[in-house]
Design a protein around this motif. Structure first.
Motif, PDB file in Angstrom:
ATOM      1  N   GLN A  94     -34.345  44.266  19.212  1.00 17.21           N
ATOM      2  CA  GLN A  94     -33.706  43.653  20.379  1.00 17.21           C
ATOM      3  C   GLN A  94     -32.418  42.924  19.986  1.00 17.21           C
ATOM      4  N   PRO A  95     -31.506  43.641  19.334  1.00 18.77           N
ATOM      5  CA  PRO A  95     -30.248  43.007  18.924  1.00 18.77           C
ATOM      6  C   PRO A  95     -29.360  42.720  20.139  1.00 18.77           C
ATOM      7  N   ASP A  96     -28.416  41.827  19.943  1.00 18.33           N
ATOM      8  CA  ASP A  96     -27.451  41.543  21.005  1.00 18.33           C
ATOM      9  C   ASP A  96     -26.409  42.647  21.088  1.00 18.33           C
ATOM     10  N   VAL A  97     -26.109  43.259  19.943  1.00 20.57           N
ATOM     11  CA  VAL A  97     -25.154  44.361  19.880  1.00 20.57           C
ATOM     12  C   VAL A  97     -25.705  45.425  18.939  1.00 20.57           C
ATOM     13  N   LEU A  98     -25.612  46.672  19.351  1.00 23.49           N
ATOM     14  CA  LEU A  98     -25.954  47.818  18.503  1.00 23.49           C
ATOM     15  C   LEU A  98     -24.718  48.711  18.487  1.00 23.49           C
ATOM     16  N   ARG A  99     -24.076  48.800  17.334  1.00 25.26           N
ATOM     17  CA  ARG A  99     -22.763  49.440  17.259  1.00 25.26           C
ATOM     18  C   ARG A  99     -22.810  50.635  16.307  1.00 25.26           C
ATOM     19  N   VAL A 100     -22.339  51.783  16.776  1.00 23.10           N
ATOM     20  CA  VAL A 100     -22.239  52.973  15.950  1.00 23.10           C
ATOM     21  C   VAL A 100     -20.786  53.158  15.540  1.00 23.10           C
ATOM     22  N   GLU A 101     -20.551  53.216  14.227  1.00 22.77           N
ATOM     23  CA  GLU A 101     -19.220  53.461  13.686  1.00 22.77           C
ATOM     24  C   GLU A 101     -19.165  54.925  13.235  1.00 22.77           C
ATOM     25  N   ILE A 102     -18.358  55.727  13.908  1.00 27.86           N
ATOM     26  CA  ILE A 102     -18.352  57.170  13.713  1.00 27.86           C
ATOM     27  C   ILE A 102     -17.083  57.598  12.989  1.00 27.86           C
ATOM     28  N   ASP A 103     -17.255  58.356  11.917  1.00 26.77           N
ATOM     29  CA  ASP A 103     -16.125  58.903  11.172  1.00 26.77           C
ATOM     30  C   ASP A 103     -15.937  60.379  11.507  1.00 26.77           C
ATOM     31  N   ASP A 104     -14.678  60.773  11.709  1.00 26.60           N
ATOM     32  CA  ASP A 104     -14.303  62.170  11.861  1.00 26.60           C
ATOM     33  C   ASP A 104     -15.268  62.927  12.773  1.00 26.60           C
ATOM     34  N   PRO A 105     -15.410  62.490  14.024  1.00 29.09           N
ATOM     35  CA  PRO A 105     -16.443  63.091  14.883  1.00 29.09           C
ATOM     36  C   PRO A 105     -16.119  64.522  15.293  1.00 29.09           C
ATOM     37  N   GLN A 106     -17.159  65.320  15.421  1.00 28.84           N
ATOM     38  CA  GLN A 106     -17.016  66.652  15.968  1.00 28.84           C
ATOM     39  C   GLN A 106     -16.827  66.553  17.477  1.00 28.84           C
ATOM     40  N   PRO A 107     -16.353  67.635  18.106  1.00 26.81           N
ATOM     41  CA  PRO A 107     -16.101  67.592  19.553  1.00 26.81           C
ATOM     42  C   PRO A 107     -17.331  67.131  20.338  1.00 26.81           C
ATOM     43  N   ASP A 108     -17.098  66.260  21.295  1.00 29.03           N
ATOM     44  CA  ASP A 108     -18.107  65.782  22.248  1.00 29.03           C
ATOM     45  C   ASP A 108     -19.120  64.797  21.652  1.00 29.03           C
ATOM     46  N   VAL A 109     -19.058  64.533  20.347  1.00 28.87           N
ATOM     47  CA  VAL A 109     -20.047  63.644  19.748  1.00 28.87           C
ATOM     48  C   VAL A 109     -19.937  62.226  20.314  1.00 28.87           C
ATOM     49  N   VAL A 110     -18.728  61.719  20.427  1.00 33.59           N
ATOM     50  CA  VAL A 110     -18.547  60.352  20.923  1.00 33.59           C
ATOM     51  C   VAL A 110     -19.060  60.223  22.341  1.00 33.59           C
ATOM     52  N   ASP A 111     -18.748  61.199  23.199  1.00 28.32           N
ATOM     53  CA  ASP A 111     -19.237  61.166  24.584  1.00 28.32           C
ATOM     54  C   ASP A 111     -20.757  61.266  24.618  1.00 28.32           C
ATOM     55  N   ASP A 112     -21.314  62.095  23.741  1.00 25.12           N
ATOM     56  CA  ASP A 112     -22.771  62.230  23.696  1.00 25.12           C
ATOM     57  C   ASP A 112     -23.427  60.902  23.352  1.00 25.12           C
ATOM     58  N   ILE A 113     -22.906  60.217  22.322  1.00 24.03           N
ATOM     59  CA  ILE A 113     -23.497  58.953  21.895  1.00 24.03           C
ATOM     60  C   ILE A 113     -23.303  57.880  22.959  1.00 24.03           C
ATOM     61  N   ALA A 114     -22.133  57.855  23.563  1.00 22.86           N
ATOM     62  CA  ALA A 114     -21.886  56.878  24.625  1.00 22.86           C
ATOM     63  C   ALA A 114     -22.806  57.112  25.824  1.00 22.86           C
ATOM     64  N   GLY A 115     -23.297  58.331  25.960  1.00 20.55           N
ATOM     65  CA  GLY A 115     -24.180  58.662  27.070  1.00 20.55           C
ATOM     66  C   GLY A 115     -25.654  58.454  26.784  1.00 20.55           C
ATOM     67  N   PHE A 116     -26.002  57.815  25.681  1.00 23.57           N
ATOM     68  CA  PHE A 116     -27.405  57.603  25.339  1.00 23.57           C
ATOM     69  C   PHE A 116     -28.091  56.610  26.275  1.00 23.57           C
ATOM     70  N   ASP A 117     -27.327  55.904  27.091  1.00 24.71           N
ATOM     71  CA  ASP A 117     -27.873  54.968  28.070  1.00 24.71           C
ATOM     72  C   ASP A 117     -28.707  53.865  27.404  1.00 24.71           C
ATOM     73  N   ILE A 118     -28.093  53.253  26.396  1.00 21.53           N
ATOM     74  CA  ILE A 118     -28.668  52.069  25.749  1.00 21.53           C
ATOM     75  C   ILE A 118     -27.713  50.928  26.062  1.00 21.53           C
ATOM     76  N   PRO A 119     -28.093  49.986  26.926  1.00 22.47           N
ATOM     77  CA  PRO A 119     -27.149  48.990  27.448  1.00 22.47           C
ATOM     78  C   PRO A 119     -26.367  48.221  26.389  1.00 22.47           C
ATOM     79  N   ILE A 120     -26.977  47.914  25.249  1.00 23.61           N
ATOM     80  CA  ILE A 120     -26.301  47.111  24.220  1.00 23.61           C
ATOM     81  C   ILE A 120     -25.474  47.963  23.270  1.00 23.61           C
ATOM     82  N   LEU A 121     -25.425  49.282  23.500  1.00 21.65           N
ATOM     83  CA  LEU A 121     -24.775  50.179  22.553  1.00 21.65           C
ATOM     84  C   LEU A 121     -23.256  50.143  22.690  1.00 21.65           C
TER      85      LEU A 121
END
Length: 262
Positions: free
Chosen positions: A30-57
């Motif tokens: 139950q962290p206050d912030v859960l942050r993913v740091e992505i290097d050199d992402p493949q196409p659509d990866v960032v949108d996919d992760i942002a769409g995980f529907d985790i409010p603190i993400l």
């Protein structure tokens, strides 16, 4: 009540595994912030992760490969929480075990998960080559560094905000060696480092080349020893440092130079 931020560095992650792990971390810690740091992402990866529907993400992506250490440093620098933690994206450290690492900050400045501690449980082993290289590295590190641990490289560590402020300007390694450097610098600076035996499961699909990584880690270990001795006012190591032109990770321009080895 103290606040918590968790950073997960990711390079070409398995998206389903990452989503499941992020959900487990969010539920267990139950962290206050859960942050993913992505290097050199493949196409659509960032949108996919942002769409995980985790409010603190939160997500942050760069179009180049910074390396694990640079990614975690960037993530930690973005947090304003009392406690900072990171875990590798493959989920080898279960969320409940990561929580045990974070809880250890009640009595320590830095907490390091450990796969090699006598009280640890390994449910799925690495290849023999990686195990032998890892064991040999840990044996050598114990003899060269002030941090006397069984495991320096486990991908689960936590640190208080105060301790991070103390150590952040002493970290230079952008890749896998960052883990070792963090522990070496923390010990050299007099911070309390606690090793936490965990249950750990090796996950397939690693992007690590054991031999090249071993060479890099060996060189980084000697460098970490040098920096530790410099902190402790060794004249010899001060003289060596005077011949080098180095910039801490927190002071480098965000242009992707010098990073590899996620």
């Amino acid at each position: 009540m103290s606040t918590l931020g968790v950073v997960v560095p990711a390079f070409r992650p398995d998206r389903r595994r990452l989503e499941a792990y992020l959900r487990a971390v969010a539920e267990e810690l139950q962290p206050d912030v859960l942050r993913v740091e992505i290097d050199d992402p493949q196409p659509d990866v960032v949108d996919d992760i942002a769409g995980f529907d985790i409010p603190i993400l939160e997500t942050n992506a760069v179009p180049y490969r910074r390396g694990k250490g640079a990614a975690i440093t960037a993530g930690f620098e973005s947090l304003e929480t009392d406690r900072l933690a990171f875990a590798d994206a493959d989920g080898s450290t279960a969320a409940v075990e990561l929580r045990r690492v974070v809880d250890t900050l009640d009595d320590a400045d830095v907490a390091a998960g450990s796969r090699r501690h006598p009280d640890s449980t390994v449910t799925s082993h690495q290849t023999l080559a990686r195990r032998y290289l890892g064991d040999g590295f840990a044996w050598l590190a114990r003899r060269l560094l002030d941090a006397d641990l069984y495991d320096y490289q486990c991908g689960a560590k936590a640190i208080t905000a105060e301790a991070w402020e103390t150590v952040r300007s002493h970290l230079y390694e952008p890749g896998f060696a960052w883990d070792v450097e963090l522990l070496a610098m923390a010990a050299a600076l007099g911070l309390e480092v606690e090793e936490v035996p965990i249950e750990w499961e090796d996950k397939p699909g690693s992007t690590v080349d054991p031999l090249s990584t071993a060479v890099d880690l060996g060189a980084a270990l000697l460098t970490a020893r040098h920096r530790s001795k410099r902190i402790q006012d060794s004249r010899l190591h001060d003289a060596i440092a005077a011949t080098r032109d180095e910039t801490a990770l927190v002071d480098r321009p965000n242009d992707g130079r010098g990073g590899h080895g996620q």
